[in-house]
Design a protein around this motif. Structure first.
Motif, PDB file in Angstrom:
ATOM      1  N   GLN A   1      -0.346  -5.967   5.465  1.00  0.00           N
ATOM      2  CA  GLN A   1      -1.002  -7.201   5.927  1.00  0.00           C
ATOM      3  C   GLN A   1      -0.543  -8.448   5.187  1.00  0.00           C
ATOM      4  O   GLN A   1      -1.240  -9.476   5.188  1.00  0.00           O
ATOM      5  N   ASN A   2       0.632  -8.398   4.570  1.00  0.00           N
ATOM      6  CA  ASN A   2       1.246  -9.604   4.027  1.00  0.00           C
ATOM      7  C   ASN A   2       1.853 -10.385   5.192  1.00  0.00           C
ATOM      8  O   ASN A   2       2.700  -9.863   5.916  1.00  0.00           O
TER       9      ASN A   2
ATOM     10  N   VAL B   1       8.862  -5.075  -3.840  1.00  0.00           N
ATOM     11  CA  VAL B   1       7.542  -4.545  -3.487  1.00  0.00           C
ATOM     12  C   VAL B   1       7.165  -3.457  -4.486  1.00  0.00           C
ATOM     13  O   VAL B   1       8.036  -2.763  -5.018  1.00  0.00           O
ATOM     14  N   ASN B   2       5.865  -3.338  -4.742  1.00  0.00           N
ATOM     15  CA  ASN B   2       5.409  -2.306  -5.673  1.00  0.00           C
ATOM     16  C   ASN B   2       4.045  -1.777  -5.245  1.00  0.00           C
ATOM     17  O   ASN B   2       3.338  -2.412  -4.462  1.00  0.00           O
ATOM     18  N   ILE B   3       3.686  -0.608  -5.799  1.00  0.00           N
ATOM     19  CA  ILE B   3       2.365  -0.019  -5.532  1.00  0.00           C
ATOM     20  C   ILE B   3       1.533   0.027  -6.819  1.00  0.00           C
ATOM     21  O   ILE B   3       0.680   0.885  -6.992  1.00  0.00           O
ATOM     22  N   TRP B   4       1.757  -0.943  -7.706  1.00  0.00           N
ATOM     23  CA  TRP B   4       1.070  -0.961  -8.998  1.00  0.00           C
ATOM     24  C   TRP B   4      -0.415  -1.279  -8.864  1.00  0.00           C
ATOM     25  O   TRP B   4      -1.181  -1.047  -9.809  1.00  0.00           O
ATOM     26  N   ASN B   5      -0.854  -1.813  -7.746  1.00  0.00           N
ATOM     27  CA  ASN B   5      -2.297  -2.011  -7.522  1.00  0.00           C
ATOM     28  C   ASN B   5      -2.938  -0.807  -6.849  1.00  0.00           C
ATOM     29  O   ASN B   5      -4.112  -0.852  -6.465  1.00  0.00           O
TER      30      ASN B   5
ATOM     31  N   ALA C   1       0.812  -1.224   0.000  1.00  0.00           N
ATOM     32  CA  ALA C   1       0.000   0.000   0.000  1.00  0.00           C
ATOM     33  C   ALA C   1       0.839   1.266   0.000  1.00  0.00           C
ATOM     34  O   ALA C   1       0.398   2.307  -0.486  1.00  0.00           O
ATOM     35  N   ASP C   2       2.058   1.179   0.551  1.00  0.00           N
ATOM     36  CA  ASP C   2       2.894   2.374   0.691  1.00  0.00           C
ATOM     37  C   ASP C   2       4.360   1.955   0.674  1.00  0.00           C
ATOM     38  O   ASP C   2       4.778   1.113   1.463  1.00  0.00           O
TER      39      ASP C   2
ATOM     40  N   ALA D   1      -3.825   0.562  -1.321  1.00  0.00           N
ATOM     41  CA  ALA D   1      -4.627  -0.635  -1.611  1.00  0.00           C
ATOM     42  C   ALA D   1      -4.901  -1.424  -0.331  1.00  0.00           C
ATOM     43  O   ALA D   1      -4.074  -1.478   0.583  1.00  0.00           O
ATOM     44  N   ASN D   2      -6.066  -2.036  -0.261  1.00  0.00           N
ATOM     45  CA  ASN D   2      -6.450  -2.840   0.892  1.00  0.00           C
ATOM     46  C   ASN D   2      -5.999  -4.288   0.740  1.00  0.00           C
ATOM     47  O   ASN D   2      -5.738  -4.763  -0.370  1.00  0.00           O
TER      48      ASN D   2
END
Length: 283
Positions: free
Chosen positions: A275-276, A216-220, A178-179, A224-225
């Motif tokens: 939350q991974n 890690v990425n923020i492509w979603n 998410a961040d 994101a939740n």
């Protein structure tokens, strides 16, 4: 040099929630070439060498549709021991007709991409020698270039497909988060250093100057939740520490920042800010 054994800290396994374990097993055995280490009606543990767990499949009791634009697994990555092995699995996939979603030369590695029946992303790759990786201070040079598939296929020697090589390991994991900055701070507490970054897109982290054990990425989408636990996807991934002392140092750091810690047998579980879920074990 092996970046997936002591004294390094690295990702070693992934556990997946699946819709239909029999369908998933057919894929992981027949398409990818895994062996079954243990199996029950609701769970199967898969291996490449007949003894080391790499992927665990767990049947969802009341599955919901896979949710899009969420945090969670982008892909897990199986590291093969040679370019010839990559050529052999490419040839096998061509023969089976299973769709490959992409193929890239990342300078440090050569890779192909596909997905399992539930849409869980999978990378299969081989590393170039780390002596040939290009570093700019503490950042390793990576790119996404077209794979020279014909050259890779030319390296394949075994005509008969015999499954994943015994020396296949879990090379890395790549997550939707998410961040980026919050995620970076968390994984630095676990002992990982940023070795490559694409501003406002992705970060790649490792120990021992590997090109990455964790991406890690923020492509979603930023913010994101997390997906429902009834949706197919990643249940957790495993990080292995070289000794108990290093794990305890990390657990203390996580407690200091208020991370949730739980214990199950000899394993310790925590969650990153997206939350991974992560299983912390000692080699």
């Amino acid at each position: 040099m092996s970046f997936h054994q002591k004294p390094h800290t690295f990702v070693s396994q992934v556990a997946l929630r699946v819709n239909n374990i029999l369908k998933s097993l057919r894929f992981y055995e027949e398409v990818l070439g895994f062996q079954v280490l243990t199996k029950s009606s609701m769970k199967a543990v898969l291996t490449a060498d007949g003894k080391t767990p790499l992927v665990t499949l767990e049947q969802l009791s009341s599955p919901e549709p896979k949710q899009e634009r969420k945090t969670g697994l982008y892909h897990f990555a199986l590291l093969l021991p040679s370019r010839a092995a990559l050529g052999e699995i490419i040839r096998h996939l061509v023969k089976t007709g299973y769709p490959v979603q992409g193929a890239s030369d990342h300078l440090v590695s050569e890779a192909i991409y596909l997905a399992d029946p539930d849409g869980n992303g999978i990378e299969i790759y081989r590393d170039r020698s780390d002596a040939n990786w290009e570093w700019n201070d503490d950042e390793v040079k990576m790119a996404t270039l077209p794979l020279d598939a014909q050259a890779v296929l030319a390296e394949a020697t075994n005509e008969k497909w015999e499954g994943l090589p015994a020396h296949t390991v879990m090379g890395h994991i790549h997550l939707h988060v998410a961040d980026l900055e919050e995620t970076r701070a968390f994984y630095e507490k676990l002992g990982f250093d940023v070795v490559s970054s694409f501003p406002n897109q992705a970060l790649f982290m490792s120990t021992g100057r590997y090109h990455h054990h964790i991406g890690v990425n923020i492509w979603n989408g930023r913010g994101a939740n997390a997906p429902s636990e009834k949706s197919p996807g990643m249940k957790y991934f495993t990080i292995e520490f070289p000794d108990e002392e290093k794990r305890e140092v990390v657990v203390d750091r996580l407690k200091d920042i208020g991370a949730v810690i739980s214990k199950e047998d000899q394993a310790i579980f925590t969650k990153d800010p997206s939350q991974n879920q992560i299983k912390l074990v000692v080699q």
